[in-house]
Design an enzyme around this catalytic site. Structure first.
Site, PDB file in Angstrom:
ATOM      1  N   VAL A   1       0.866  -1.178   0.000  1.00 40.09           N
ATOM      2  CA  VAL A   1       0.000   0.000   0.000  1.00 40.09           C
ATOM      3  C   VAL A   1       0.899   1.223   0.000  1.00 40.09           C
ATOM      4  O   VAL A   1       1.990   1.220   0.584  1.00 40.09           O
ATOM      5  CB  VAL A   1      -0.944   0.003   1.221  1.00 40.09           C
ATOM      6  CG1 VAL A   1      -1.534   1.386   1.468  1.00 40.09           C
ATOM      7  CG2 VAL A   1      -2.058  -1.023   1.040  1.00 40.09           C
ATOM      8  N   CYS A   2       0.468   2.257  -0.677  1.00 32.46           N
ATOM      9  CA  CYS A   2       1.153   3.544  -0.684  1.00 32.46           C
ATOM     10  C   CYS A   2       2.574   3.376  -1.223  1.00 32.46           C
ATOM     11  O   CYS A   2       2.800   2.651  -2.181  1.00 32.46           O
ATOM     12  CB  CYS A   2       1.117   4.145   0.729  1.00 32.46           C
ATOM     13  SG  CYS A   2       1.514   5.900   0.824  1.00 32.46           S
ATOM     14  N   THR A   3       3.547   4.022  -0.592  1.00 33.58           N
ATOM     15  CA  THR A   3       4.915   3.969  -1.086  1.00 33.58           C
ATOM     16  C   THR A   3       5.593   2.635  -0.826  1.00 33.58           C
ATOM     17  O   THR A   3       6.757   2.443  -1.210  1.00 33.58           O
ATOM     18  CB  THR A   3       5.766   5.102  -0.473  1.00 33.58           C
ATOM     19  OG1 THR A   3       5.751   4.976   0.956  1.00 33.58           O
ATOM     20  CG2 THR A   3       5.220   6.461  -0.864  1.00 33.58           C
TER      21      THR A   3
ATOM     22  N   GLY B   1      -3.064   2.268  -3.608  1.00 31.77           N
ATOM     23  CA  GLY B   1      -2.645   3.664  -3.601  1.00 31.77           C
ATOM     24  C   GLY B   1      -2.309   4.128  -2.199  1.00 31.77           C
ATOM     25  O   GLY B   1      -2.013   3.334  -1.303  1.00 31.77           O
TER      26      GLY B   1
END
Length: 229
Positions: A101-103, A151
């Site tokens: 998730v995310c970075t 994201g």
């Protein structure tokens, strides 16, 4: 029993971890645990303290799910940490599902785990994914074979439900959604750069310019180590 290893690391963003774990811990026949290079306390971006159950050496070699949260402040030094990259490359090569998730997807990319896969990341740095041979897809959750990426931040909730559906079926995922009353109705329609006022997006980029530059430098160095640039 499913073995779900969730990487934790200093300055990770808490919701990136807690959102998915909210659903993964309710799959039933699954063991969910945190992993870090040692068992020293890990302090998150919000100042919360986490304890790894396994260090890199004791983590099961064959995971059903390898999960990596994000948080740019912590992801940048993690991309530069050979021990982190080596661990992800090793366990990711054998895991049934490689996820983030995310970075966290930047860490997967730095470990060579997204080469040739469609993937997404946090909106401010997702353009770095092609450095690792990934195909950028600007969606909330992206599934490509056994790679599942989400994201930024709150997308971890959507990611968790999506993964629950993959593992246990849609009805189980819907049950979990209702169980935690996940019924998002945000007061503003500004949660994506395509819809937020341009001045808001520009202001965020300006305030985090140094951090974004550091992320690009770390990603470029990792891609160079993989022979991608």
């Amino acid at each position: 029993m499913l073995q779900i290893g969730m990487l934790i690391y200093p300055s990770m963003f808490d919701i990136d971890l807690i959102g998915p774990q909210t659903f993964l811990s309710r799959l039933g026949d699954a063991e969910v645990f945190h992993v870090w290079k040692d068992r020293a306390p890990v302090v998150s971006d919000l100042g919360l303290v986490y304890q790894a159950r396994h260090d890199f050496a004791s983590c099961p070699e064959n995971l059903d799910i390898l999960f990596v949260p994000g948080g740019l402040k912590g992801t940048i030094p993690a991309m530069r940490d050979p021990a982190v990259i080596a661990f992800l490359a090793d366990r990711g090569a054998r895991a049934k599902y490689v996820t983030s998730v995310c970075t966290g997807s930047l860490l997967l990319g730095a470990a060579g785990l997204l080469d040739g896969y469609r993937a997404t990341s946090y909106w401010m740095v997702r353009d770095l994914l092609p450095l690792f041979g990934a195909e950028l897809v600007k969606e909330r959750v992206v599934i490509d074979r056994n790679r599942i990426t989400g994201g930024g931040a709150t997308a971890g909730l959507d990611f968790g439900l999506t993964l629950a559906s993959v593992l246990r079926g849609e009805d189980h995922a819907k049950t979990l959604q209702l169980l935690v009353e996940y019924d998002p109705q945000p007061p503003f329609d500004a949660g994506a750069p395509e819809r937020a006022p341009s001045s808001v997006a520009a202001g965020i980029r300006q305030r985090r310019a140094d951090e974004l530059q550091a992320a690009r430098e770390a990603a470029t160095a990792a891609a160079r180590a993989l022979g991608k640039v």
